[in-house]
Motif scaffolding. Structure first.
Motif, PDB file in Angstrom:
ATOM      1  N   SER A 145     -26.785 -52.772  93.416  1.00  0.00           N
ATOM      2  CA  SER A 145     -25.449 -52.186  93.463  1.00  0.00           C
ATOM      3  C   SER A 145     -25.279 -51.113  92.392  1.00  0.00           C
ATOM      4  O   SER A 145     -24.741 -50.026  92.665  1.00  0.00           O
ATOM      5  CB  SER A 145     -24.398 -53.282  93.285  1.00  0.00           C
ATOM      6  N   VAL A 146     -25.769 -51.378  91.181  1.00  0.00           N
ATOM      7  CA  VAL A 146     -25.640 -50.415  90.089  1.00  0.00           C
ATOM      8  C   VAL A 146     -26.518 -49.189  90.339  1.00  0.00           C
ATOM      9  O   VAL A 146     -26.088 -48.050  90.134  1.00  0.00           O
ATOM     10  CB  VAL A 146     -25.997 -51.078  88.746  1.00  0.00           C
ATOM     11  N   LEU A 147     -27.759 -49.411  90.779  1.00  0.00           N
ATOM     12  CA  LEU A 147     -28.660 -48.297  91.059  1.00  0.00           C
ATOM     13  C   LEU A 147     -28.092 -47.403  92.166  1.00  0.00           C
ATOM     14  O   LEU A 147     -28.171 -46.173  92.088  1.00  0.00           O
ATOM     15  CB  LEU A 147     -30.034 -48.817  91.462  1.00  0.00           C
ATOM     16  N   GLU A 148     -27.536 -48.029  93.176  1.00  0.00           N
ATOM     17  CA  GLU A 148     -26.985 -47.278  94.295  1.00  0.00           C
ATOM     18  C   GLU A 148     -25.807 -46.411  93.850  1.00  0.00           C
ATOM     19  O   GLU A 148     -25.742 -45.213  94.169  1.00  0.00           O
ATOM     20  CB  GLU A 148     -26.552 -48.246  95.394  1.00  0.00           C
ATOM     21  N   SER A 149     -24.876 -47.002  93.107  1.00  0.00           N
ATOM     22  CA  SER A 149     -23.713 -46.233  92.653  1.00  0.00           C
ATOM     23  C   SER A 149     -24.136 -45.112  91.701  1.00  0.00           C
ATOM     24  O   SER A 149     -23.572 -44.013  91.729  1.00  0.00           O
ATOM     25  CB  SER A 149     -22.705 -47.159  91.972  1.00  0.00           C
ATOM     26  N   THR A 150     -25.157 -45.371  90.876  1.00  0.00           N
ATOM     27  CA  THR A 150     -25.637 -44.351  89.942  1.00  0.00           C
ATOM     28  C   THR A 150     -26.289 -43.188  90.677  1.00  0.00           C
ATOM     29  O   THR A 150     -25.999 -42.017  90.405  1.00  0.00           O
ATOM     30  CB  THR A 150     -26.636 -44.959  88.944  1.00  0.00           C
ATOM     31  N   LEU A 151     -27.164 -43.491  91.625  1.00  0.00           N
ATOM     32  CA  LEU A 151     -27.861 -42.430  92.358  1.00  0.00           C
ATOM     33  C   LEU A 151     -26.875 -41.594  93.171  1.00  0.00           C
ATOM     34  O   LEU A 151     -26.979 -40.359  93.215  1.00  0.00           O
ATOM     35  CB  LEU A 151     -28.929 -43.049  93.271  1.00  0.00           C
ATOM     36  N   TYR A 152     -25.918 -42.258  93.806  1.00  0.00           N
ATOM     37  CA  TYR A 152     -24.922 -41.531  94.587  1.00  0.00           C
ATOM     38  C   TYR A 152     -24.089 -40.618  93.695  1.00  0.00           C
ATOM     39  O   TYR A 152     -23.792 -39.472  94.063  1.00  0.00           O
ATOM     40  CB  TYR A 152     -24.010 -42.512  95.331  1.00  0.00           C
ATOM     41  N   ALA A 153     -23.692 -41.123  92.526  1.00  0.00           N
ATOM     42  CA  ALA A 153     -22.872 -40.319  91.615  1.00  0.00           C
ATOM     43  C   ALA A 153     -23.650 -39.113  91.096  1.00  0.00           C
ATOM     44  O   ALA A 153     -23.098 -38.006  90.988  1.00  0.00           O
ATOM     45  CB  ALA A 153     -22.395 -41.183  90.455  1.00  0.00           C
ATOM     46  N   LEU A 154     -24.930 -39.304  90.770  1.00  0.00           N
ATOM     47  CA  LEU A 154     -25.750 -38.202  90.270  1.00  0.00           C
ATOM     48  C   LEU A 154     -25.887 -37.095  91.306  1.00  0.00           C
ATOM     49  O   LEU A 154     -25.770 -35.902  90.987  1.00  0.00           O
ATOM     50  CB  LEU A 154     -27.129 -38.720  89.860  1.00  0.00           C
ATOM     51  N   ASN A 155     -26.110 -37.464  92.553  1.00  0.00           N
ATOM     52  CA  ASN A 155     -26.264 -36.455  93.600  1.00  0.00           C
ATOM     53  C   ASN A 155     -24.933 -35.820  93.982  1.00  0.00           C
ATOM     54  O   ASN A 155     -24.880 -34.646  94.364  1.00  0.00           O
ATOM     55  CB  ASN A 155     -26.932 -37.072  94.828  1.00  0.00           C
ATOM     56  N   GLU A 156     -23.857 -36.576  93.860  1.00  0.00           N
ATOM     57  CA  GLU A 156     -22.535 -35.993  94.100  1.00  0.00           C
ATOM     58  C   GLU A 156     -22.228 -34.924  93.053  1.00  0.00           C
ATOM     59  O   GLU A 156     -21.720 -33.846  93.382  1.00  0.00           O
ATOM     60  CB  GLU A 156     -21.477 -37.101  94.059  1.00  0.00           C
ATOM     61  N   GLN A 157     -22.566 -35.209  91.793  1.00  0.00           N
ATOM     62  CA  GLN A 157     -22.375 -34.216  90.740  1.00  0.00           C
ATOM     63  C   GLN A 157     -23.313 -33.022  90.921  1.00  0.00           C
ATOM     64  O   GLN A 157     -22.949 -31.878  90.627  1.00  0.00           O
ATOM     65  CB  GLN A 157     -22.597 -34.865  89.368  1.00  0.00           C
TER      66      GLN A 157
END
Length: 385
Positions: free
Chosen positions: A17-29
């Motif tokens: 869950s943490v890895l997923e939210s982190t990767l999504y946030a990085l690519n969104e930025q």
């Protein structure tokens, strides 16, 4: 020499869950930074950093991750510019090129994101990693890999990594810096003729027949067409499960072929002579039914595998001009297109020498490799191969 070692992460449910939210946030930025770079026409790292770094930090992105986001965006625009210059996106005004130039580059939310030693570390004895996430440093994420790859991680210097999610799996692609083995002075060269009917034919006598591989590709094409025609949820799930299966099969075959060729060259003290086939897809014009076969030809991957395995083993590699190697007699040097009797047969119109066409071509490539080496010219192996 840098090679990439891939390991599989095995996070628990909370870590996923943490890895997923982190990767999504990085690519969104990264998409937001890409919009700034496109709107203001700022593609240089230093200039783009001045415009976007503070916003990334305010969004909760760590300093090192923010630097990687900006660099990732700049590299993407450099790649786009290179593809346009090389004509890979068509001519000026073509639909594909206009589409690429008219909007910012976008990244999938699950696309790979780079890490380095400052925000990711290995505990090789425990087979775990710790890395930066939006919730702070996450430790004790287990990973696994082949014994061969894990030995490389432990023995050689590690560089940047790419965290990615593929088909539901969490993977880490790690760059490993392996010192080059000193090349020996070859006693001769093994010429390698690359083809579709025969994947590789070496002048040493080794032939990697492509009949099984081509049969596998045709079967995969037929299966994909059959599943795509159904348009059902089950068929789409099946297509997703089979994704990249053909690529993995081809990659395994190319690894086996390249290992055999390099091993034989090292055992006999010879070098390897390869054809320079860059741009062949643009030069060759085929009918529509034959284009699938040409564009699925993985000669570049096989060549790269031969080069990196040869570099590790200290085997010299040279690239030669492939022009007329299939029409020239390896015995007397007479060149005529009529020498090529059929796809697999070669008979010289001058001296009468008869041989399999691919074997004759591989001997010509070996002779050209000797000439290049003896002339003292540098090997024209592509940079980064």
């Amino acid at each position: 020499m840098n090679i990439v070692v891939q390991v599989k992460l095995e996070p628990d449910a909370r870590q996923v869950s943490v890895l997923e939210s982190t990767l999504y946030a990085l690519n969104e930025q990264a998409n937001k930074v890409s919009e700034v770079a496109f709107d203001r026409d700022v593609k240089r790292n230093y200039d783009l950093r001045k415009l976007t770094y503070n916003d990334l930090r305010e969004a909760g992105i760590g300093s090192q991750a923010a630097q990687h986001i900006i660099k990732k965006v700049c590299n993407a625009y450099v790649t786009l510019k290179a593809n346009i210059k090389a004509g890979n996106l068509g001519t000026q005004g073509s639909q594909r090129r206009v589409k690429a130039e008219s909007k910012p580059i976008s990244f999938r939310l699950d696309s790979a994101h780079p890490y380095d030693a400052r925000n990711l570390s290995f505990a090789l004895e425990k087979k775990t990693i710790s890395l930066w996430t939006l919730e702070g440093r996450m430790k004790n994420i287990p990973f696994t890999g082949s014994e061969h790859d894990l030995a490389k991680l432990a023995r050689f210097k590690r560089g940047d990594c790419d965290l990615m999610r593929r088909d539901g799996m969490w993977l880490l692609a790690v760059t490993v810096d392996i010192p080059d083995t000193e090349r020996y002075e070859p006693t001769g060269f093994i010429g390698v003729d690359l083809g579709i009917v025969n994947v590789a034919t070496a002048s040493s006598g080794y032939t990697a027949a492509g009949r099984g591989l081509n049969r596998h590709r045709k079967r995969q094409i037929a299966l994909r067409a059959k599943l795509q025609a159904k348009q059902t949820k089950a068929a789409k799930r099946r297509l997703k499960a089979r994704a990249r299966k053909e690529a993995r099969h081809v990659k395994n075959i190319n690894h086996c072929i390249s290992k055999t060729i390099v091993t034989e060259a090292k055992r006999t003290g010879r070098g390897i002579s390869l054809e320079e086939l860059k741009g062949i897809r643009d030069r060759v014009r085929l009918r529509k039914p034959e284009r699938v076969t040409l564009h699925s030809w993985s000669f570049d991957q096989l060549g790269q595998f031969i080069v990196y395995k040869a570099t590790m083993a200290g085997v010299p590699v040279v690239y030669v001009d492939p022009a007329y190697t299939s029409q020239m007699c390896a015995e007397c040097g007479y060149t005529d297109k009529n020498n090529r009797v059929s796809h697999g047969s070669f008979t010289c119109r001058s001296c009468g020498h008869a041989q399999h066409a691919d074997r004759n071509a591989s001997r010509n490539i070996a002779q050209r490799g000797n000439a290049v080496w003896n002339a003292g010219r540098e090997s024209r192996v592509p940079v980064g191969a």
